[in-house]
Motif scaffolding. Structure first.
Motif, short mmCIF file in Angstrom:
data_model
loop_
_atom_site.label_atom_id
_atom_site.label_comp_id
_atom_site.label_asym_id
_atom_site.label_seq_id
_atom_site.Cartn_x
_atom_site.Cartn_y
_atom_site.Cartn_z
N MET A 1 24.08 19.60 13.48
CA MET A 1 24.19 18.64 12.19
C MET A 1 24.79 18.95 11.38
SD MET A 1 20.74 17.08 11.17
CE MET A 1 19.86 16.67 10.51
N GLN A 2 25.47 18.15 10.53
CA GLN A 2 25.68 19.02 8.77
C GLN A 2 25.49 18.27 7.93
OE1 GLN A 2 30.01 16.67 7.77
NE2 GLN A 2 30.32 16.06 10.28
N ASN A 3 25.26 19.51 6.69
CA ASN A 3 23.83 19.32 5.64
C ASN A 3 24.76 18.98 4.51
OD1 ASN A 3 21.28 19.65 4.45
ND2 ASN A 3 21.91 22.33 4.39
N MET A 4 24.84 17.99 3.88
CA MET A 4 25.55 17.62 2.91
C MET A 4 25.96 17.79 1.34
SD MET A 4 27.20 14.25 4.33
CE MET A 4 28.81 13.76 3.62
N VAL A 5 27.06 17.39 0.88
CA VAL A 5 25.95 17.26 -1.00
C VAL A 5 26.96 15.61 -1.36
CG1 VAL A 5 26.87 18.47 -3.45
CG2 VAL A 5 25.95 20.09 -1.37
N ILE A 6 26.75 14.86 -2.02
CA ILE A 6 27.09 14.55 -2.48
C ILE A 6 27.19 14.50 -3.85
CG2 ILE A 6 27.60 11.44 -1.91
CD1 ILE A 6 25.31 11.80 0.26
N LEU A 7 28.39 13.84 -4.27
CA LEU A 7 29.08 14.46 -5.39
C LEU A 7 29.14 13.33 -6.59
CD1 LEU A 7 31.45 17.53 -5.71
CD2 LEU A 7 28.87 17.78 -6.55
N GLY A 8 28.37 12.49 -7.23
CA GLY A 8 28.66 11.16 -7.89
C GLY A 8 27.47 9.95 -6.80
N SER A 19 24.46 5.64 2.82
CA SER A 19 24.11 4.62 3.71
C SER A 19 25.07 4.85 4.98
CB SER A 19 24.48 2.65 3.74
OG SER A 19 25.10 2.17 4.40
N VAL A 20 26.22 5.63 5.48
CA VAL A 20 26.37 5.58 6.54
C VAL A 20 25.38 6.75 7.07
CG1 VAL A 20 28.10 6.62 7.80
CG2 VAL A 20 29.18 4.91 6.28
N ILE A 21 24.94 7.58 6.03
CA ILE A 21 24.38 8.49 6.94
C ILE A 21 22.91 7.92 7.51
CG2 ILE A 21 22.45 10.58 5.93
CD1 ILE A 21 24.72 11.04 3.38
N SER A 22 22.31 6.84 6.22
CA SER A 22 21.15 6.73 7.11
C SER A 22 21.78 5.68 8.12
CB SER A 22 21.00 5.25 5.94
OG SER A 22 20.39 5.78 5.03
N ASN A 23 22.63 5.25 9.09
CA ASN A 23 23.27 4.83 10.00
C ASN A 23 23.07 6.22 11.22
OD1 ASN A 23 23.31 1.93 9.93
ND2 ASN A 23 25.01 1.60 8.66
N ASN A 24 23.20 7.27 11.49
CA ASN A 24 23.47 8.23 11.68
C ASN A 24 22.71 9.48 11.47
OD1 ASN A 24 26.31 7.35 12.84
ND2 ASN A 24 26.29 7.12 10.76
N GLU A 26 20.43 11.23 12.11
CA GLU A 26 20.11 12.82 13.33
C GLU A 26 21.66 13.43 13.51
OE1 GLU A 26 21.21 9.35 13.93
OE2 GLU A 26 22.86 9.57 15.28
N ALA A 27 22.63 13.66 12.87
CA ALA A 27 23.16 13.80 12.72
C ALA A 27 24.27 14.61 11.84
CB ALA A 27 24.86 13.24 13.12
N TYR A 28 23.47 14.19 10.20
CA TYR A 28 23.49 15.30 8.63
C TYR A 28 22.46 14.64 8.02
CZ TYR A 28 27.89 13.32 10.41
OH TYR A 28 29.25 12.01 10.89
N SER A 29 22.75 15.68 7.52
CA SER A 29 21.26 16.18 6.23
C SER A 29 21.85 15.85 4.85
CB SER A 29 20.20 17.20 6.64
OG SER A 29 20.98 18.65 6.71
N ILE A 30 20.86 15.77 4.36
CA ILE A 30 20.94 15.79 3.22
C ILE A 30 20.66 17.02 1.45
CG2 ILE A 30 21.07 14.70 0.44
CD1 ILE A 30 20.63 12.47 2.66
N TYR A 31 21.48 17.90 1.85
CA TYR A 31 21.11 19.20 0.27
C TYR A 31 21.35 18.65 -0.64
CZ TYR A 31 21.41 24.16 -1.46
OH TYR A 31 20.66 25.22 -1.97
N ALA A 32 21.51 18.06 -1.28
CA ALA A 32 22.09 18.18 -2.50
C ALA A 32 22.52 16.51 -2.89
CB ALA A 32 22.42 18.84 -3.49
N VAL A 88 26.89 23.53 -4.16
CA VAL A 88 28.88 23.34 -3.96
C VAL A 88 29.31 23.91 -2.94
CG1 VAL A 88 29.72 21.39 -5.11
CG2 VAL A 88 30.16 23.40 -5.41
N THR A 89 28.44 25.74 -4.03
CA THR A 89 29.07 26.74 -2.99
C THR A 89 28.38 27.46 -1.96
OG1 THR A 89 28.67 28.57 -4.48
CG2 THR A 89 30.99 27.40 -4.37
N ALA A 90 27.34 26.78 -1.71
CA ALA A 90 25.47 26.86 -1.19
C ALA A 90 26.18 28.01 0.59
CB ALA A 90 24.56 26.84 -0.83
N THR A 91 25.66 28.85 0.84
CA THR A 91 25.90 28.69 2.66
C THR A 91 25.63 27.85 3.36
OG1 THR A 91 24.73 30.61 2.29
CG2 THR A 91 26.76 31.12 3.33
N CYS A 92 24.68 27.37 3.06
CA CYS A 92 24.07 26.46 4.07
C CYS A 92 24.59 24.82 3.93
CB CYS A 92 22.43 25.92 3.61
SG CYS A 92 22.58 25.07 1.94
#
Ligand code: NAD
Ligand code: MG
Length: 395
Positions: A1-8, A19-24, A26-32, A88-92
């Motif tokens: 599982m990749q934990n992601m931040v989306i700037l913009g 949209s790509v995250i929604s298609n996948n 199970e593999a990506y989570s959104i931190y911020a 953006v620098t959070a350890t998680c």
């Protein structure tokens, strides 16, 4: 599982990434999710994607968002510069999608690089402003930077693995590469009467024939400044010299760029013009995931054509190539000036053809002090904006 931040997150690249995250999922989570002022959009994104944090750069927007979120919502709303850097620098956090538009993207993107994150780079302006420093920080922290911009992503995909592993420090000659062929559609004004360009409206400039994008990059595509910024971006990402980069106009936007090898081979990456492909590639590299993009149908495409760039029609492209030769002071000035002139055009204050005039004026008149650190870069950015604004007001 990749934990992601989306700037913009509320922008065009933000939407494609989600949209790509929604298609996948199970593999990506959104931190911020991070945005500037668009409360309506951010509210909808929070309801749909349930990030841990929703950060609004604009404090008032953060307040409004907080008020409008349902009391039972678990989304934490934040604002403030320190809070943004903490995100953006959070350890998680594993991965940061850098998709803020313009110079505003520089500092948070650089913070992610310094923190050694996997950075998916859409914000080309940050490399145009701070190329050398950005690449040095990448080396220091060991951050992996993957190019989202479709051309650079295409080039990355067709590079030998040895060079993919040393982005910023590629040795193109050693890898048997003679040229990077940077393709560009030529935008909506490729075949308009030259005399009609001065009358083109923001709506016409933003109506790109192949890509759906934010307004600033759409105008940059119409002036081909976008290709100029990408030329500078390619120079830094692939450690390429002026002799090694060629711009090729390719109106269909099916080939997203190519690499020419010294044995005569040319390797291209092709696909439908949809940013979800390069985004999915960066998100999953070195694996592949579903992006939701339709497979390319060659029988529908029919023909691919190629033209030499016309610098009379597209003076901004010539200015950017020239600035790249001059060095980073010039590219920082050009980037700032272009943001001001494009915003003025979008606000109907100047004509389309004035964009190049303002930019050219800034390049020749703003003093080029040496840039030794990020503060120097930011100071030159501010100074260039002041100068460009004065010029816009004189027109
Ligand atoms: P956009 O205008 O659609 O979205 C811009 C995003 O940046 C929004 O979420 C907005 O809230 C945010 N933003 C604006 N000012 C900000 C600020 N001061 N602080 C924080 N956030 C701010 O733009 P876009 O088309 O998605 O482009 C984003 C970046 O990606 C640009 O650098 C562009 O050059 C690059 N890019 C875009 C595309 C594309 O197809 N749209 C392709 C390649 C590269
Ligand atoms: Mg591009």
């Amino acid at each position: 599982m990749q934990n992601m931040v989306i700037l913009g997150a509320t922008g065009s690249i933000g939407a494609s990434t989600l949209s790509v995250i929604s298609n996948n999922f199970e593999a990506y989570s959104i931190y911020a999710l991070v945005a500037n002022t668009n409360v309506d959009k951010m509210l909808a994104l929070c309801e749909l994607h349930q990030p841990q944090i929703a950060h609004m750069v604009d404090a008032n927007a953060a307040k409004l968002l907080q008020e409008r979120l349902s009391p039972s919502s678990k989304v934490e709303v934040t604002t403030g510069e320190d809070e943004l850097y903490a995100i953006v620098t959070a350890t998680c956090v594993d991965t940061v999608m850098a998709a803020i538009v313009g110079a505003a993207g520089l500092m948070p993107t650089l913070a992610a690089v310094k923190a050694g994150k996997r950075v998916l780079l859409a914000n080309k302006e940050s490399l145009v402003m701070s190329g050398r420093l950005f690449i040095e920080e990448m080396k220091k922290s060991g951050a992996q930077v993957l190019p989202v911009d479709s051309e650079h992503n295409a080039i990355f995909q067709v590079l030998p693995e040895s060079e993919q592993q040393r982005i910023g420090f590629c040795e193109l000659k050693e890898a048997g590469i003679s040229h990077i062929l940077l393709t560009g559609s030529g935008g909506p004004f490729l075949s308009s009467e030259l005399s009609s360009l001065a009358q083109m409206t923001p709506a016409q400039a933003c109506k790109h024939p192949n890509w759906s994008m934010g307004r600033k990059i759409s105008v940059d595509s119409a002036s081909m400044m976008n290709k100029g910024l990408e030329y500078i971006e390619a120079r830094w990402l692939f450690n390429a010299s002026a002799e090694q980069i060629k711009v090729v106009v390719h109106p269909q936007s099916v080939i997203h760029s190519m690499v020419q090898y010294l044995d005569g081979s040319v390797i291209a990456q092709l696909g439908n013009p949809d940013m979800r492909t390069p985004i999915a590639h960066c998100m999953s590299y070195p694996q592949r995931i579903r992006s939701g993009v339709e497979p390319l149908d060659f029988f529908k495409v029919g023909q691919l054509s190629f033209l030499e760039p016309d610098f009379t029609r597209f003076p901004c492209l010539a200015l950017a190539i020239d600035a790249c030769e001059q060095g980073q002071e010039a590219t920082t000035i050009l980037n700032a000036s272009n943001e001001i002139s494009v915003a003025a055009f979008l606000n109907n204050k100047i004509k389309f053809t004035d964009i190049a005039k303002v930019n050219e004026n800034c390049l020749s008149h703003v003093p080029k002090q040496a840039l030794n650190n990020i503060d120097d870069i930011l100071a030159l950015d501010v100074q260039s904006r002041i100068y460009a604004t004065e010029w816009v007001n004189k027109i």
